[in-house]
Design a protein around this motif. Structure first.
Motif, PDB file in Angstrom:
ATOM      1  N   UNK A  19       0.861  -1.183   0.000  1.00 28.98           N
ATOM      2  CA  UNK A  19       0.000   0.000   0.000  1.00 28.98           C
ATOM      3  C   UNK A  19       0.895   1.229   0.000  1.00 28.98           C
ATOM      4  N   UNK A  20       0.988   1.896  -1.131  1.00 28.91           N
ATOM      5  CA  UNK A  20       1.859   3.061  -1.269  1.00 28.91           C
ATOM      6  C   UNK A  20       1.035   4.327  -1.410  1.00 28.91           C
ATOM      7  N   UNK A  21       1.255   5.323  -0.528  1.00 28.05           N
ATOM      8  CA  UNK A  21       0.544   6.595  -0.680  1.00 28.05           C
ATOM      9  C   UNK A  21       1.113   7.382  -1.854  1.00 28.05           C
ATOM     10  N   UNK A  22       0.240   8.107  -2.524  1.00 29.19           N
ATOM     11  CA  UNK A  22       0.664   8.952  -3.645  1.00 29.19           C
ATOM     12  C   UNK A  22      -0.287  10.127  -3.749  1.00 29.19           C
ATOM     13  N   UNK A  23       0.117  11.132  -4.502  1.00 33.33           N
ATOM     14  CA  UNK A  23      -0.758  12.282  -4.670  1.00 33.33           C
ATOM     15  C   UNK A  23      -1.865  11.965  -5.659  1.00 33.33           C
ATOM     16  N   UNK A  24      -3.058  12.404  -5.330  1.00 33.14           N
ATOM     17  CA  UNK A  24      -4.222  12.150  -6.178  1.00 33.14           C
ATOM     18  C   UNK A  24      -4.199  13.063  -7.394  1.00 33.14           C
ATOM     19  N   UNK A  25      -4.888  12.651  -8.432  1.00 34.80           N
ATOM     20  CA  UNK A  25      -4.993  13.456  -9.646  1.00 34.80           C
ATOM     21  C   UNK A  25      -6.247  14.299  -9.589  1.00 34.80           C
ATOM     22  N   UNK A  26      -6.341  15.263 -10.471  1.00 31.90           N
ATOM     23  CA  UNK A  26      -7.565  16.025 -10.630  1.00 31.90           C
ATOM     24  C   UNK A  26      -7.620  17.257  -9.756  1.00 31.90           C
TER      25      UNK A  26
END
Length: 141
Positions: A19-26
């Protein structure tokens, strides 16, 4: 919670799930640029000892776009604003995907049309043929 409980027979240790956190798109204003609220989940279904062989086989044979050729399931959750809710959403979607592979499809039984159905079909074909033949011009000799 150190395991993802799929059903009574299957539970997967969270150590097998990346489970890797990442920045969301949009759209989202400044928050979207600063906070890693989206979750990128990866699960190797091909080598996981937690999956029974039948479930693994049906899962890998399914035509789901989230399953790569190497057997790695990739789910990206970014619907919610908070990381914990996206994490829950990603795990729920993995659980639903594995549960769908637990269902054994029914084997198809060969069937034949009844004699009455065959007669009816041929009668309708004959009637249609006569109807179309009546529309033709008579041959000119």
């Amino acid at each position: 919670m150190d395991r993802l409980v799929v059903n009574r027979r299957i539970s997967i240790p969270l150590a097998e799930i990346a489970l890797n956190p990442m920045r969301a798109q949009g759209a989202g204003g400044q928050n979207v640029n600063k906070v890693s609220s989206a979750i990128h989940l990866q699960f190797d279904a091909k080598t996981s000892p937690s999956l029974p062989d039948g479930v693994r086989q049906r899962l890998l044979e399914s035509r789901d776009s989230r399953i790569g050729v190497e057997g790695i399931i990739t789910i990206k959750a970014q619907q919610h604003r908070s990381q914990p809710r996206n994490r829950e959403d990603a795990l729920r979607r993995l659980k639903d995907l594995i549960n769908s592979a637990c269902v054994v499809p029914k084997t198809r039984k060969k069937t034949r049309p009844s004699a009455a159905a065959i007669r009816e079909r041929l009668k309708n074909k004959r009637r249609q043929s006569e109807r179309k033949a009546a529309r033709r011009r008579p041959p000119s000799d």
